[in-house]
Design an enzyme around this catalytic site. Structure first.
Site, PDB file in Angstrom:
ATOM      1  N   SER A   1       0.813  -1.218   0.000  1.00 50.01           N
ATOM      2  CA  SER A   1       0.000   0.000   0.000  1.00 50.01           C
ATOM      3  C   SER A   1       0.843   1.263   0.000  1.00 50.01           C
ATOM      4  O   SER A   1       0.590   2.194  -0.777  1.00 50.01           O
ATOM      5  CB  SER A   1      -0.947   0.002   1.201  1.00 50.01           C
ATOM      6  OG  SER A   1      -0.223  -0.011   2.424  1.00 50.01           O
ATOM      7  N   ASP A   2       1.867   1.333   0.868  1.00 52.15           N
ATOM      8  CA  ASP A   2       2.636   2.574   0.936  1.00 52.15           C
ATOM      9  C   ASP A   2       3.553   2.742  -0.267  1.00 52.15           C
ATOM     10  O   ASP A   2       3.780   3.865  -0.726  1.00 52.15           O
ATOM     11  CB  ASP A   2       3.413   2.684   2.252  1.00 52.15           C
ATOM     12  CG  ASP A   2       4.295   1.496   2.555  1.00 52.15           C
ATOM     13  OD1 ASP A   2       4.309   0.540   1.756  1.00 52.15           O
ATOM     14  OD2 ASP A   2       4.978   1.516   3.602  1.00 52.15           O
ATOM     15  N   CYS A   3       4.080   1.631  -0.809  1.00 51.28           N
ATOM     16  CA  CYS A   3       4.869   1.727  -2.043  1.00 51.28           C
ATOM     17  C   CYS A   3       3.994   2.233  -3.185  1.00 51.28           C
ATOM     18  O   CYS A   3       4.426   3.068  -3.997  1.00 51.28           O
ATOM     19  CB  CYS A   3       5.459   0.370  -2.404  1.00 51.28           C
ATOM     20  SG  CYS A   3       6.615  -0.279  -1.185  1.00 51.28           S
TER      21      CYS A   3
ATOM     22  N   GLU B   1       3.395   6.036  -2.573  1.00 50.72           N
ATOM     23  CA  GLU B   1       4.543   6.894  -2.873  1.00 50.72           C
ATOM     24  C   GLU B   1       4.780   6.974  -4.379  1.00 50.72           C
ATOM     25  O   GLU B   1       5.104   8.042  -4.911  1.00 50.72           O
ATOM     26  CB  GLU B   1       5.798   6.381  -2.159  1.00 50.72           C
ATOM     27  CG  GLU B   1       5.708   6.317  -0.637  1.00 50.72           C
ATOM     28  CD  GLU B   1       5.515   7.674   0.018  1.00 50.72           C
ATOM     29  OE1 GLU B   1       5.709   8.707  -0.646  1.00 50.72           O
ATOM     30  OE2 GLU B   1       5.158   7.704   1.218  1.00 50.72           O
TER      31      GLU B   1
END
Length: 763
Positions: A485-487, A490
């Protein structure tokens, strides 16, 4: 000399395949003819310097590839070093020069395909199982030649503690798990029982025996020692493959477990079901004598099942778990292993386990979700078919997992190419990019676009316990296949920010449908409580943690929501809503509102947020404050913002920096670095958090002090010093992201310059 190769693999190996023409692939090759005398001397000096200072700075500075890339880029730092004496004020010019020096250095480190390489290691339990697997299968010398083995030995020696043991990671105190694994690894690599640099083996064996011998190794170690023949399977708590035959609706089904744990126990259950033991060689017989306090034949294996050294035991088993293990061991396993059940049920269970192993391998191009899992899956494939293509495909991807630095050769978790690139792009954009960085941004943009996962896992992926991946980004490259999710957030942020710039500077915009896919993926990972998970939605109940068998980790059984993931996705959705206000507007608006509520609910009484993927409260608070600021929360209108700011200001050191110990993660309370030292990257995180919380409008002095610390820490070439570990995982497993120090300090200086010098006035 060792050379880092980028994007190679096409046509070289019939067992090597890629979804993306190997974009982002990183492999190391030894070229005996490479390098001038001066370059070889510089490498040897880097190795000597690391070894001499290894007790002071544990992580490598990752100098080998940086020397190579800087030469290839013909890099020369032309901006003079910035000097700030005592109480001297920082001027706009000095801040700009320090920033430009950092940006120039960072830009020179970009790979030809647009990503930023870097070491992604830390744990000391990753390399030995790879060596064990290749030793058992008879491929050790085929895969690793003398130069490989020399660098592996260097790495093991460099990270041995003074007491003779090895820590769970390179900064931790010695534990039985990694001390045993590394001792056996040294012996397999040809070191004698009393040999090795500074009597490495003798000292390690003394540590092991003084702590009870290897019967006190935790469960994962018991599995590997059983496979090797140094321990007996009857001393391992059962992990029968029949678990995969249970109906999925059962709450204890491992298909609902945390992805890394699930895929780890697929091959472990296969190995356990087979009770596989490699060839008992003379070396194995010697190791049986060296590592046990009593004769091998006299060991009470049933008693040994529950033994674990106190140094290793972070998550003690609840009584209910041990009762379940005892029942499985005493009643269930003997029944499943008996005829005719073993011919009917066990045979089917082993086939199902192997089906899942092959599925995960194929969908990750044999990189597998991580190196712990790869070693186990590779061994299982060999046991299933020693001459089969599955095992050969695993061998072909081993180079992707290896890394070489001045401290030797190590096995990586996997790669961090996309993660580094996403942060590097944001740092460059914050620096007010100029002509010399336009090409850098264009190449990075190209890498990000090419690295997006374009399809879901193959076939009926839900029946294989997988979630959608289409539209996501991985931590590394497209071939890895595992959405995060965070990759994703970003990378999507970068694509959207770059889309607002002229295409002659940043290249063609990402296809809008691809952005829609990324939004769909991110939204699918939001839980009812508003938080975002990392890889998959939450499927299991929290009480399943009672069955956590690892000893070493906390929160290992279920996926859960993270402050950092929630903040990253929140920031991406806010930008998306601004640029594309007509797409799924109500869903996104509601998602943002719930995410804000989740972040605020996770704030601790001291104003901080726990960071699950970085060290620790500094990292978590940086993400939290940036997420709240993205939605318009300010120091004046949000109590959480005020409390978060006060937390950071209260822990700022006298030198202007911030420095937090990795012990904050397992202890779950803020612990400063010894001697109140400051860390330049953690200072950058705290500084950016304060800037996003509007600190420049209230009191610039904390920001000036932080900026002065960063500027005065800058090295002659524009880089920043390597200090402590900065990454974290599962509370106890610390990670080394070597490129963090090249990205975050310039990024913080860029944000500082914008906040502190609105009118370009001197301080």
């Amino acid at each position: 000399m060792w050379r880092l190769k980028v994007g190679e693999g096409k046509g070289k190996d019939p067992y090597l395949f890629s979804s993306n023409n190997f974009v982002g692939r990183q492999t190391w090759e030894f070229d005996p003819k490479a390098g001038t005398r001066e370059e070889r001397t510089a490498v040897e000096e880097a190795r000597r310097s690391f070894f001499d200072n290894r007790s002071r700075v544990k992580p490598s500075s990752d100098l080998l590839w940086k020397m190579q890339f800087l030469k290839e880029a013909k890099f020369e730092q032309v901006i003079p070093p910035v000097k700030i004496d005592g109480g001297e004020a920082i001027t706009y010019e000095k801040a700009t020069n320090a920033l430009r020096r950092g940006v120039a250095f960072l830009s020179a480190l970009q790979a030809s395909d647009g990503h930023w390489p870097g070491e992604f290691t830390g744990p000391l339990c990753m390399l030995p199982p790879l060596v064990f697997c290749l030793y058992i299968t008879g491929h050790l010398e085929e895969v690793f030649d003398a130069e490989h083995r020399k660098e592996m030995l260097r790495y093991i020696y460099c990270h041995q503690n003074e007491d003779g043991g090895w820590g769970f990671h390179i900064e931790s105190k010695s534990i039985m798990f990694t001390t045993t694994l590394n001792y056996i690894c040294l012996r397999i690599l040809g070191v004698g029982p009393d040999g090795g640099l500074e009597n490495a083996c003798k000292r390690a064996r003394q540590w092991i025996l003084s702590h009870g011998g290897v019967i006190y190794i935790p469960c994962w170690g018991k599995v590997w020692l059983s496979v090797l023949g140094i321990y007996d399977w009857s001393g391992v708590n059962p992990m029968p493959p029949e678990i995969w035959l249970l109906p999925y609706f059962l709450p204890i089904h491992l298909g609902k477990a945390f992805s890394y744990t699930r895929i780890t126990y697929m091959p472990i259950s296969y190995l356990y079901g087979k009770k596989f033991v490699g060839q008992i060689t003379p070396l194995i017989m010697q190791l049986r004598e060296e590592l046990h306090l009593q004769p091998y034949e006299e060991i009470n294996w049933n008693k040994a099942r529950h033994l674990c050294a106190k140094e290793d035991k972070y998550y003690p088993h609840p009584l209910v778990q041990d009762l379940i293990w005892d029942a499985l061991h005493t009643f269930v396993e003997p029944l499943l292993a008996s005829w005719p059940i073993n011919k009917l049920v066990r045979k089917k269970a082993l086939q199902v386990a192997m089906k899942h192993i092959h599925y995960e391998d194929e969908n990750s191009h044999y990189i597998t979700i991580g190196c712990i899992e790869k070693n186990l899956c590779m061994l299982a494939c060999w046991i299933d078919n020693p001459d089969g293509n599955h095992f050969k495909k695993h061998l072909s991807r081993i180079p992707d997992m290896m890394w070489v630095a001045e401290d030797g050769m190590k096995m990586q978790c996997f790669g961090s190419q996309l993660w580094m690139t996403g942060f590097a792009v944001q740092a460059l954009l914050a620096s007010d990019p100029r002509d010399e960085t336009y090409d850098v941004l264009r190449r990075a943009h190209d890498y990000i676009k090419k690295s997006q996962v374009r399809d879901n896992p193959s076939g009926d992926f839900k029946s294989m316990y997988r979630h959608i991946s289409k539209g996501g980004w991985t931590l590394s490259d497209r071939d890895h296949g595992w959405q995060v999710s965070d990759c994703t957030a970003e990378a999507a942020k970068c694509c959207m920010l770059l889309s607002t710039m002229p295409t002659d500077i940043t290249g063609e915009k990402i296809n809008l449908e691809q952005l829609y896919d990324s939004v769909n993926l991110m939204l699918s990972l939001q839980s009812e409580n508003g938080g975002f998970t990392a890889w998959e939605p939450v499927r299991a109940y929290k009480w399943m943690e009672l069955m956590n068998p690892t000893d070493l980790f906390a929160n290992a059984m279920t996926e859960r929501e993270y402050t950092e993931c929630t903040s990253a996705v929140l920031q991406a959705l806010v930008i998306f809503n601004q640029l594309y206000p007509d797409h799924r507007t109500k869903e996104i608006t509601k998602s943002i509102e719930k995410a804000v509520q989740f972040i605020e609910s996770k704030q601790l009484r001291d104003g901080s947020w726990y960071g699950s993927w970085g060290i620790c409260f500094t990292y978590g608070t940086w993400f939290a404050l940036c997420g709240l600021a993205a939605i318009g929360k300010t120091y004046n209108n949000c109590l959480s913002m005020r409390d978060g700011v006060h937390f950071l200001l209260n822990i700022q050191n006298e030198d202007g920096g911030w420095g937090e110990s990795y012990m904050s993660c397992p202890e779950q309370r803020y612990i400063p670095l010894e001697g109140n030292r400051s860390n330049v990257v953690q200072t950058a995180w705290a500084m950016m958090a304060l800037i996003h919380a509007g600190q420049a409008k209230r009191d610039l002095i904390p920001l000036h002090s932080a900026a002065k610390f960063i500027i005065t820490s800058q090295l002659e070439n524009g880089d920043f010093p390597q200090q402590e570990l900065l990454g974290a995982s599962m509370s106890t497993c610390m990670l080394h992201y070597s490129t963090y120090k090249d990205i975050f300090p310039p990024w913080a200086l860029a944000e500082y310059r914008k906040a502190a010098f609105i009118h370009h006035a001197d301080l």
